[in-house]
Design an enzyme around this catalytic site. Structure first.
Site, PDB file in Angstrom:
ATOM      1  N   GLY A  85     113.565  39.788 -19.376  1.00 44.70           N
ATOM      2  CA  GLY A  85     114.879  39.450 -19.916  1.00 44.70           C
ATOM      3  C   GLY A  85     115.024  39.880 -21.360  1.00 44.70           C
ATOM      4  O   GLY A  85     116.047  40.453 -21.755  1.00 44.70           O
ATOM      5  N   ASP A  86     114.012  39.604 -22.160  1.00 48.65           N
ATOM      6  CA  ASP A  86     114.045  40.005 -23.568  1.00 48.65           C
ATOM      7  C   ASP A  86     114.126  41.519 -23.716  1.00 48.65           C
ATOM      8  O   ASP A  86     114.911  42.037 -24.523  1.00 48.65           O
ATOM      9  CB  ASP A  86     112.790  39.496 -24.281  1.00 48.65           C
ATOM     10  CG  ASP A  86     112.828  38.008 -24.536  1.00 48.65           C
ATOM     11  OD1 ASP A  86     113.873  37.493 -24.957  1.00 48.65           O
ATOM     12  OD2 ASP A  86     111.795  37.346 -24.317  1.00 48.65           O
TER      13      ASP A  86
END
Length: 415
Positions: A178-179
């Site tokens: 996600g990051d």
């Protein structure tokens, strides 16, 4: 920033005339900075004096107490120690902004405004500034002020629900996807804003929300529900109705991934299996038919692959032009001739650990390639260069700032 300045530093690449100020910490913002630094941008990372980015401590394996994550995510960057929470530090940030092209931050929305460093104020100093803002939920909306890590964005963006075994709770990838997705979209947005700046003559804000970056790669998941009411579920190693595309056993206990879901490729697979009749069998001849009998087809293929060793299976599939791949870990990557030929993994010298091997820059550009020039810097390694050479602060001013804790004490250049 001038091309001459970039040449003086030895940097090359398509972004070698760009200066980036990186604020924030951990992964979502810093990975965006890494991507830009890989392609030659001068990335000046601001870290809390004496403390630094927590990524300096992260990672399971830490030989000699050294994080092995930090040399990757902070590679090619410069480090300065600056407390931006007070007025004097905030003024130094403004001075840096006046000399820079991009500012990256990944604090909770509202933090930069609280510090007097919101885009409206910074744009008065440098109208051409591009401000890249990475956050869990974006800069606007009812959730904007909530704390949001990458894992939360993966859950809300739909990824967590579809990953893993269908008989188990929602799972996660083994990396902070996600990051890095949010950071990658942030980098793309920053480069688009640079292009637009040439035409518009001014910068803008790039607002990259983690949950939206995850959502952006979720294919037709939302549209399928909107039009048919279908909710995608966890399916383990397969995509439903895409067959054959799975991991299959070999007699030496190693699984191999085979992707032969197109009609022509499937027929080549059946020929390699010695079962060419399956390629025209009405049960398997079309994409739709194979999808409807996915489990039956996978069982037939597994029966064949299970009687062959990995090497023999690979040779047969390669000769037939059927896409296949071994499931690699780091040892296989380091030993693979193709990885070596394309320099997908490079050797970089670390001042304490010696030679480190890490993934190279991607993608490859033919005329202006990126490169890994050095590992993540020591905390405050570039204090003297940035505060003294770039901002022109004299020794008296530096001593006063150092004494008050606004800047770090590491003023000596580290080779």
């Amino acid at each position: 920033m001038s091309n001459a300045s970039a040449r003086a530093t030895g940097r090359s690449g398509p972004l070698s005339d760009i200066r980036v100020i990186e604020m924030g910490q951990l992964l979502a913002g810093p990975f965006c900075g890494q991507l830009m630094a890989d392609f030659g941008a001068e990335v000046i990372k601001i870290e809390q004096p004496g403390i630094g980015d927590p990524m300096r401590e992260w990672g399971r394996e830490k030989p000699q107490g050294v994080s092995l994550w930090w040399p990757v995510v902070a590679r090619n960057k410069k480090s300065i120690e600056l407390n931006a929470r007070g007025a004097e530090g905030q003024q130094i940030v403004r001075d840096l902004v006046a000399r820079s092209d991009i500012l990256i931050e990944n604090f909770r929305p509202g933090t930069m405004e609280k510090w007097g460093l919101g885009y409206e104020e910074l744009a008065k100093i440098n109208p051409r500034l591009i401000m890249i803002r990475v956050s869990g939920y974006g800069q606007t909306g009812p959730y904007a002020g909530k704390a949001g890590y990458g894992s939360i964005g993966e859950a809300m963006g739909g990824l967590r629900y579809v990953v893993g075994d269908p008989l188990a709770p929602p799972s996660r990838m083994g990396i902070s996807i996600g990051d890095t997705l949010a950071a990658t979209f942030a980098c793309i947005g920053g480069l688009m804003a640079l292009h637009a700046r040439d035409r518009l003559g001014r910068g803008q804000v790039v607002d990259s929300a983690i949950y939206e970056a995850v959502l952006a790669v979720m294919e037709s998941l939302v549209t399928e529900y909107d039009q048919t009411g279908y909710v995608r579920e966890r399916t383990g190693a397969i995509l439903p109705f895409v067959a054959p595309s799975n991991v299959y056993p070999t007699k030496d206990g190693i699984f191999v991934l085979i992707a032969a879901n197109q009609d022509g490729v499937f027929r080549r697979l059946t020929e390699a299996m010695g079962r060419p009749e399956l390629g025209t069998d009405a049960r398997f001849a079309t994409h739709t038919a194979r999808g409807e009998r996915q489990a039956e087809l996978d069982a037939l293929i597994a029966e064949w692959t299970g009687g062959l060793g990995r090497e023999e299976l690979g040779e047969k599939l390669d000769a037939a032009g059927v896409p296949r791949g071994d499931i690699y870990r780091a040892p296989e990557m380091l030993a693979d001739a193709h990885f070596q030929a394309r320099k997908a993994i490079v050797d970089v010298l670390h001042p304490r650990l010696g030679k480190l091997r890490m993934q190279n820059v991607a993608p490859k550009l033919s005329a202006t390639p990126g490169e890994v020039r050095d590992v993540g810097p020591e905390l405050g390694q570039h204090n003297a260069e940035v505060f003294g050479d770039l901002l022109g602060l004299d020794e008296g001013r530096l001593a006063a700032l150092r004494e008050s804790g606004v800047i770090g004490a590491a003023l000596a250049r580290v080779a």
